[in-house]
Design a protein around this motif. Structure first.
Motif, PDB file in Angstrom:
ATOM      1  N   MET A  65       0.852  -1.185  -0.001  1.00 37.31           N
ATOM      2  CA  MET A  65       0.106  -0.074  -0.005  1.00 37.31           C
ATOM      3  C   MET A  65       1.028   1.024   0.027  1.00 37.31           C
ATOM      4  SD  MET A  65      -2.963  -1.138  -0.273  1.00 37.31           S
ATOM      5  CE  MET A  65      -4.206   0.100   0.244  1.00 37.31           C
ATOM      6  N   PRO A  66       0.493   2.497  -0.530  1.00 33.67           N
ATOM      7  CA  PRO A  66      -0.845   2.467  -1.185  1.00 33.67           C
ATOM      8  C   PRO A  66      -0.826   2.289  -2.627  1.00 33.67           C
ATOM      9  CG  PRO A  66       0.218   4.507  -1.045  1.00 33.67           C
ATOM     10  CD  PRO A  66       1.091   3.570  -0.512  1.00 33.67           C
ATOM     11  N   ALA A  67       0.194   1.738  -3.137  1.00 34.89           N
ATOM     12  CA  ALA A  67       0.382   1.570  -4.470  1.00 34.89           C
ATOM     13  C   ALA A  67      -0.616   0.497  -5.094  1.00 34.89           C
ATOM     14  CB  ALA A  67       1.928   0.919  -4.913  1.00 34.89           C
ATOM     15  N   ALA A  68      -0.768  -0.532  -4.236  1.00 33.88           N
ATOM     16  CA  ALA A  68      -1.718  -1.360  -4.659  1.00 33.88           C
ATOM     17  C   ALA A  68      -3.299  -0.802  -5.145  1.00 33.88           C
ATOM     18  CB  ALA A  68      -2.136  -2.422  -3.795  1.00 33.88           C
ATOM     19  N   LEU A  69      -3.580   0.165  -4.578  1.00 30.64           N
ATOM     20  CA  LEU A  69      -4.975   0.889  -5.102  1.00 30.64           C
ATOM     21  C   LEU A  69      -5.039   1.474  -6.433  1.00 30.64           C
ATOM     22  CD1 LEU A  69      -5.332   2.917  -1.733  1.00 30.64           C
ATOM     23  CD2 LEU A  69      -6.568   0.628  -2.508  1.00 30.64           C
ATOM     24  N   THR A  70      -3.670   1.888  -6.762  1.00 24.49           N
ATOM     25  CA  THR A  70      -3.800   2.541  -8.394  1.00 24.49           C
ATOM     26  C   THR A  70      -2.953   1.696  -9.279  1.00 24.49           C
ATOM     27  OG1 THR A  70      -1.966   3.850  -7.631  1.00 24.49           O
ATOM     28  CG2 THR A  70      -4.204   4.803  -7.217  1.00 24.49           C
ATOM     29  N   ASP A  71      -1.918   0.946  -8.691  1.00 26.19           N
ATOM     30  CA  ASP A  71      -1.217   0.205  -9.897  1.00 26.19           C
ATOM     31  C   ASP A  71      -1.039  -1.104  -8.873  1.00 26.19           C
ATOM     32  OD1 ASP A  71       0.801  -0.901 -11.635  1.00 26.19           O
ATOM     33  OD2 ASP A  71       2.224   0.570 -10.831  1.00 26.19           O
ATOM     34  N   PRO A  72      -2.099  -1.906  -9.143  1.00 26.49           N
ATOM     35  CA  PRO A  72      -1.874  -3.318  -8.530  1.00 26.49           C
ATOM     36  C   PRO A  72      -0.693  -4.166  -8.934  1.00 26.49           C
ATOM     37  CG  PRO A  72      -4.079  -3.314  -9.779  1.00 26.49           C
ATOM     38  CD  PRO A  72      -3.374  -1.890  -9.687  1.00 26.49           C
ATOM     39  N   LEU A  73      -0.723  -4.335 -10.417  1.00 28.12           N
ATOM     40  CA  LEU A  73       0.543  -4.935 -10.958  1.00 28.12           C
ATOM     41  C   LEU A  73       1.919  -4.343 -10.667  1.00 28.12           C
ATOM     42  CD1 LEU A  73       1.456  -7.129 -12.875  1.00 28.12           C
ATOM     43  CD2 LEU A  73       1.368  -5.658 -14.713  1.00 28.12           C
ATOM     44  N   GLY A  74       1.836  -3.194 -10.509  1.00 26.01           N
ATOM     45  CA  GLY A  74       3.331  -2.615 -10.050  1.00 26.01           C
ATOM     46  C   GLY A  74       3.475  -3.221  -8.510  1.00 26.01           C
ATOM     47  N   ALA A  75       2.454  -2.920  -7.706  1.00 27.25           N
ATOM     48  CA  ALA A  75       2.809  -3.309  -6.300  1.00 27.25           C
ATOM     49  C   ALA A  75       2.910  -4.778  -6.332  1.00 27.25           C
ATOM     50  CB  ALA A  75       1.330  -3.088  -5.611  1.00 27.25           C
ATOM     51  N   ALA A  76       2.346  -5.857  -6.865  1.00 32.66           N
ATOM     52  CA  ALA A  76       2.668  -7.011  -6.960  1.00 32.66           C
ATOM     53  C   ALA A  76       4.047  -7.438  -7.389  1.00 32.66           C
ATOM     54  CB  ALA A  76       1.805  -7.874  -7.851  1.00 32.66           C
ATOM     55  N   GLN A  77       4.491  -6.475  -8.643  1.00 33.55           N
ATOM     56  CA  GLN A  77       5.814  -6.768  -8.651  1.00 33.55           C
ATOM     57  C   GLN A  77       7.013  -6.285  -7.760  1.00 33.55           C
ATOM     58  OE1 GLN A  77       5.649  -4.411 -12.492  1.00 33.55           O
ATOM     59  NE2 GLN A  77       5.558  -6.328 -13.742  1.00 33.55           N
ATOM     60  N   ALA A  78       6.770  -5.156  -7.060  1.00 37.93           N
ATOM     61  CA  ALA A  78       7.387  -4.679  -6.050  1.00 37.93           C
ATOM     62  C   ALA A  78       7.463  -5.718  -4.795  1.00 37.93           C
ATOM     63  CB  ALA A  78       6.915  -3.309  -5.368  1.00 37.93           C
TER      64      ALA A  78
ATOM     65  N   PRO B 210     -15.028  -7.149  -3.784  1.00 35.83           N
ATOM     66  CA  PRO B 210     -14.892  -7.440  -5.171  1.00 35.83           C
ATOM     67  C   PRO B 210     -15.814  -6.369  -5.978  1.00 35.83           C
ATOM     68  CG  PRO B 210     -15.589  -9.352  -3.969  1.00 35.83           C
ATOM     69  CD  PRO B 210     -15.748  -8.328  -3.023  1.00 35.83           C
ATOM     70  N   GLY B 211     -15.262  -5.961  -7.012  1.00 31.58           N
ATOM     71  CA  GLY B 211     -16.003  -5.173  -7.844  1.00 31.58           C
ATOM     72  C   GLY B 211     -15.410  -3.628  -7.615  1.00 31.58           C
ATOM     73  N   SER B 212     -14.735  -3.220  -6.631  1.00 33.69           N
ATOM     74  CA  SER B 212     -14.558  -1.986  -6.037  1.00 33.69           C
ATOM     75  C   SER B 212     -13.273  -1.487  -6.959  1.00 33.69           C
ATOM     76  CB  SER B 212     -14.291  -1.898  -4.608  1.00 33.69           C
ATOM     77  OG  SER B 212     -13.155  -2.606  -4.156  1.00 33.69           O
ATOM     78  N   THR B 213     -12.965  -0.294  -7.392  1.00 30.91           N
ATOM     79  CA  THR B 213     -12.040   0.324  -7.931  1.00 30.91           C
ATOM     80  C   THR B 213     -11.683   1.644  -7.189  1.00 30.91           C
ATOM     81  OG1 THR B 213     -13.077   1.270  -9.673  1.00 30.91           O
ATOM     82  CG2 THR B 213     -12.314  -0.793 -10.153  1.00 30.91           C
ATOM     83  N   ALA B 214     -10.303   1.859  -7.516  1.00 38.37           N
ATOM     84  CA  ALA B 214      -9.955   3.020  -6.586  1.00 38.37           C
ATOM     85  C   ALA B 214     -10.489   4.048  -7.519  1.00 38.37           C
ATOM     86  CB  ALA B 214      -8.437   3.243  -6.681  1.00 38.37           C
ATOM     87  N   GLY B 215     -11.051   5.420  -6.766  1.00 37.99           N
ATOM     88  CA  GLY B 215     -11.618   6.309  -7.083  1.00 37.99           C
ATOM     89  C   GLY B 215     -13.128   6.364  -7.864  1.00 37.99           C
ATOM     90  N   SER B 216     -13.637   5.161  -7.698  1.00 34.92           N
ATOM     91  CA  SER B 216     -15.055   4.891  -8.142  1.00 34.92           C
ATOM     92  C   SER B 216     -15.869   5.609  -6.916  1.00 34.92           C
ATOM     93  CB  SER B 216     -15.302   3.510  -8.246  1.00 34.92           C
ATOM     94  OG  SER B 216     -15.314   2.977  -7.065  1.00 34.92           O
ATOM     95  N   ALA B 217     -17.159   6.218  -7.407  1.00 31.53           N
ATOM     96  CA  ALA B 217     -18.144   6.704  -6.747  1.00 31.53           C
ATOM     97  C   ALA B 217     -19.159   5.844  -6.263  1.00 31.53           C
ATOM     98  CB  ALA B 217     -18.653   7.997  -7.356  1.00 31.53           C
TER      99      ALA B 217
END
Length: 65
Positions: free
Chosen positions: A22-35, A58-65
């Motif tokens: 965190m917090p990278a997983a919220l906006t870049d999950p692939l990058g966070a996993a690679q890290a 499930p189904g939630s995404t960062a920045g959704s309303a």
């Protein structure tokens, strides 16, 4: 987060492991996993380093309303 012992062995404290993602997983999950995989490799990991990051609930995404 779901991970193999190839990652867990190098940071067995769940909160600290989540903190590495965190917090990278919220906006870049692939990058966070690679890290996280990079962290395990640099900590001495050599085998079966697996990590999966999934939004919750499930189904939630960062920045959704």
């Amino acid at each position: 987060m779901l991970c193999s012992d190839g990652l867990w062995n190098y940071q067995p404290d769940a909160a600290k492991l989540a903190g590495l993602a965190m917090p990278a997983a919220l906006t870049d999950p692939l990058g966070a996993a690679q890290a996280l995989v990079t962290f395990a490799i640099e900590s001495g990991g050599r085998d079966n380093i697996t990590v999966v990051l999934a939004p919750f609930p499930p189904g939630s995404t960062a920045g959704s309303a």
